[in-house]
Design an enzyme around this catalytic site. Structure first.
Site, PDB file in Angstrom:
ATOM      1  CD  GLU A 197       2.543   4.822   2.210  1.00  0.00           C
ATOM      2  OE1 GLU A 197       2.674   5.398   3.313  1.00  0.00           O
ATOM      3  OE2 GLU A 197       3.303   3.917   1.814  1.00  0.00           O
ATOM      4  CG  ASN A 235       0.683   7.059   5.939  1.00  0.00           C
ATOM      5  OD1 ASN A 235       1.067   6.069   6.528  1.00  0.00           O
ATOM      6  ND2 ASN A 235       0.965   7.297   4.652  1.00  0.00           N
ATOM      7  CD  GLU A 251      -0.034   2.774   4.842  1.00  0.00           C
ATOM      8  OE1 GLU A 251       0.967   3.179   5.482  1.00  0.00           O
ATOM      9  OE2 GLU A 251       0.000   2.437   3.639  1.00  0.00           O
ATOM     10  CG  ASP A 264       3.205   2.270   7.917  1.00  0.00           C
ATOM     11  OD1 ASP A 264       3.838   1.320   7.408  1.00  0.00           O
ATOM     12  OD2 ASP A 264       3.391   3.457   7.616  1.00  0.00           O
ATOM     13  CD  GLU A 300       6.034   0.632   4.821  1.00  0.00           C
ATOM     14  OE1 GLU A 300       5.367   1.622   4.484  1.00  0.00           O
ATOM     15  OE2 GLU A 300       6.496   0.472   5.969  1.00  0.00           O
TER      16      GLU A 300
END
Length: 674
Positions: A454, A509, A541, A571, A628
């Site tokens: 990520e 993201n 995301e 997310d 996560e």
């Protein structure tokens, strides 16, 4: 046969003439404004009438004092003048007393009855005095009767019937009496008075008609002014009212703030420490946009109307509520509240708005966040500053304490100033040079094989140093610099991903603004196509909060990226209002379970059940699932038992630079080859 209709018509004409004549001598009761106006005019003129009668009568009695008997010069005029003086005093006393229309009407009718009586008495007294004295005394009688009746008629001009009766009672007998004296002077005087009488009657009728019309036009004008004022007040009310909730609108709220601030500055006095003078509260319904997305705008409007009703129910004199727009409401308090009292007031308000919204067969549950800002001990010179502070407190509440009140404090002031510094620094930053990307691995159990990374934003400023992502990303979103930030970060993330093995993907993201318009999304797509990284190795995301602004536009943007071959991940799943709705309506490939479910999963059976349900949901919908926040072996063990196979957290690797990520992948490849 023909005589009967003629007789009937003549009778009808006579009756109408009599009725018209009677109306001349009557006081009309159907016009309240005319009655009040007549009474008001007479309250000034009637005392003058009595004054004329008394002074002229006393003067006449004195000229006959030695020629007429005492009952004619003392007792009779004394009784008549005494009555006039009593009435004069009475009229003077009541002229400023407010009474109803019925009382005014009674006064007019009493005057209408007294005038002929007094006219007859004073006329008879004058005629009786004519027999006494010499020619000068007789001339004085004629002069007295003529000048007095003219003065009294003018004083009675606003009461038509009384003036006409007085003229008929005095002038006609006067003309007959003095015409029969045989004295040429008196005969001509009688004739002149008759002519004056005719002219006075004409003037009287015209004056009364114009007076009545003036009163009517005044009433009409007053009604028009009242209607104009009513319409103006109604327009002002509508201009300051929110039609959906029935609360005052933003315009009225800001005007009320300015008014309270001006009042506080003009009447400032020392106050005890810990108390407040003016408090602004900003109220926002958490995730209200999701209600509109899930159930439609009509349902959202019903929720807002119910919020307005609840706030109106608790509105009191020192508390003022308004709808500022959308799902944001304002609150003004003009009370001296301590910090604890203000927090208690805020919690009570939050509990009120958290109560279920019963909308027919549908029941909704929402939370509301509140931001308070209290004026300092002193005049409030900048009301807009207090509003900004309340807005910052609300923003803090929505980010850190949803469903709770937050009072703007010195710490928030420091934070607000820092955010201002960050916004200024961000506006002048060299983003390409100062922004960088860190990468946190995502692994698959039980092999711990790295599936991808990520990409996490980092910003190092020459003066501010290392700025946390939570701070500068929020500032970038608020200042609309996020599009440039996202473009720079995405290019750098994809440049690093080109160095990775073909089976390793990168997760990036996106903010709400990145998918908030077709133009912004197209720029993201162009960067993907120009990067040289296969789209299937790229994962975008998106959080639920990024979908709140405009779900339809965001959904279309994600579909455009999906058509390129990019994978889409939702997310922070499980923390929003309607996650299942998004799962159903969005082109998703993956769900990431929020770290809040992992932090206490070892001892939280409910959290374990939630995670198990999400894992089963993903399996049933053929979606990938990543957890996560895995930070220790015990957590990982429980998550593995619940069916979780893909994880991300400090246990598997902290965010690292691009070179470190490449080195980690190289070591993994070497180990696998060995």
């Amino acid at each position: 046969m023909t005589s009967r209709p003629v007789h009937r018509a003549w009778t009808l004409r006579c009756r109408r003439a009599v009725e018209r004549c009677a109306r001349l001598f009557a006081v009309p009761a159907e016009n309240p404004e005319l009655i009040r106006s007549q009474s008001a005019a007479l309250s000034t003129q009637i005392p003058l009438l009595y004054f004329i009668l008394v002074t002229n009568s006393v003067a006449l009695a004195l000229t006959h004092l030695h020629s007429a008997p005492a009952w004619m010069t003392v007792w009779t005029p004394g009784a008549l003048c005494g009555f006039c003086i009593v009435r004069l005093v009475w009229w003077r006393r009541i002229r400023h007393i407010e009474v109803d229309t019925a009382t005014h009407l009674r006064r007019l009718r009493l005057t209408l009855r007294l005038v002929p009586v007094l006219g007859v008495l004073f006329t008879a007294w004058g005629f009786n005095l004519y027999r006494y004295g010499d020619a000068y005394a007789q001339a004085h009688v004629a002069f007295y009767m003529a000048i007095t009746v003219i003065g009294c008629i003018f004083c009675l001009m606003h009461l038509r019937g009384a003036a006409l009766m007085l003229a008929a009672i005095v002038i006609l007998p006067f003309a007959v009496f003095f015409s029969l004296t045989g004295n040429l002077v008196f005969m001509l005087m009688a004739a002149n008075l008759l002519l004056v009488w005719v002219a006075m009657i004409f003037v009287l009728l015209v004056h009364y008609r114009d007076f009545a019309r003036l009163v009517e036009s005044t009433v009409t004008l007053r009604l028009r002014q009242a209607e104009t004022q009513r319409l103006s007040d109604e327009n002002f009310r509508l201009a300051n009212l929110d039609s959906l909730t029935g609360l005052p609108n933003r315009r009225a709220f800001l005007a009320h703030v300015d008014s309270m601030a001006a009042h506080a500055s003009g009447h400032h006095a020392a106050r005890a420490r810990g108390t407040r003078s003016i408090v602004i509260g900003l109220i926002d319904l958490d995730d209200f946009k999701l209600v509109n997305d899930a159930y439609g705008h009509s349902t959202g409007d019903r929720v807002l109307a119910e919020v307005g009703r609840r706030l109106l129910d608790i509105s009191t004199n020192p508390v003022f509520f308004a709808r500022l727009g959308g799902d944001e409401f304002g609150m003004l308090l003009r009370e001296n509240l301590s910090t604890d009292e203000l927090m208690a007031r805020g919690r009570a308000l939050c509990r009120l708005l958290q109560q279920p919204y019963e909308l027919g067969e549908l029941t909704l549950r929402l939370t509301a966040s509140v931001g308070f800002a209290a004026s300092p001990d002193g005049p409030l010179e900048r009301p807009e500053l207090l509003f900004e502070q309340a807005d910052h407190a609300l923003y803090y509440a929505k980010q850190n304490a949803r469903g709770e009140p937050v009072i703007f404090s010195h710490a928030h002031e420091s934070e607000r100033r820092r955010m201002g510094l960050i916004e200024q620094a961000l506006a002048h930053a060299d983003l390409v040079r100062e922004l960088s990307v860190a990468f946190q691995p995502i692994v698959e159990l039980p092999s711990h094989r790295i599936l991808g990374f990520e990409a996490l934003a980092r910003w190092t400023h020459e003066r501010l140093g290392q700025v946390p992502p939570a701070e500068f990303i929020a500032c970038a979103e608020r200042s609309n610099r996020i599009l440039q930030v996202s473009e720079v970060l995405l290019k750098k993330a994809l440049a690093e991903a080109r160095r990775w093995p073909d089976d390793t993907w990168v997760s990036f993201n996106l903010s709400a603004r990145d998918i908030g318009s077709p133009e912004a999304t197209q720029r993201i797509a162009d960067i993907v196509l120009a990067s040289g990284v296969p789209p299937h190795r790229i994962e975008m995301e998106i959080t639920e909060t990024a979908l709140v602004s405009d779900f339809d536009v965001a959904s279309e943007s994600l579909r455009l990226l999906k058509e390129l071959g990019v994978r889409i991940a939702l997310d922070d799943f499980g923390t929003g209002f309607s996650s299942l709705t998004y799962v159903q309506r969005l082109p998703l490939d993956k769900i990431k379970i929020d770290r809040s479910f992992v932090s206490d999963i070892v001892h939280n059976a409910t959290g374990q059940s939630v995670v198990k349900s999400i894992v089963d949901l993903c399996r049933n919908l053929d979606l990938d699932c990543v957890v996560e926040g895995a930070e220790d072996e015990e957590q990982v063990g429980i998550l593995h038992e619940l069916g979780c196979r893909k994880m991300q957290g400090y246990l598997f690797g902290r965010p690292m630079a691009g070179d470190a990520a490449c080195a980690l992948l190289s070591r993994e490849t070497t180990i696998q080859a060995a």
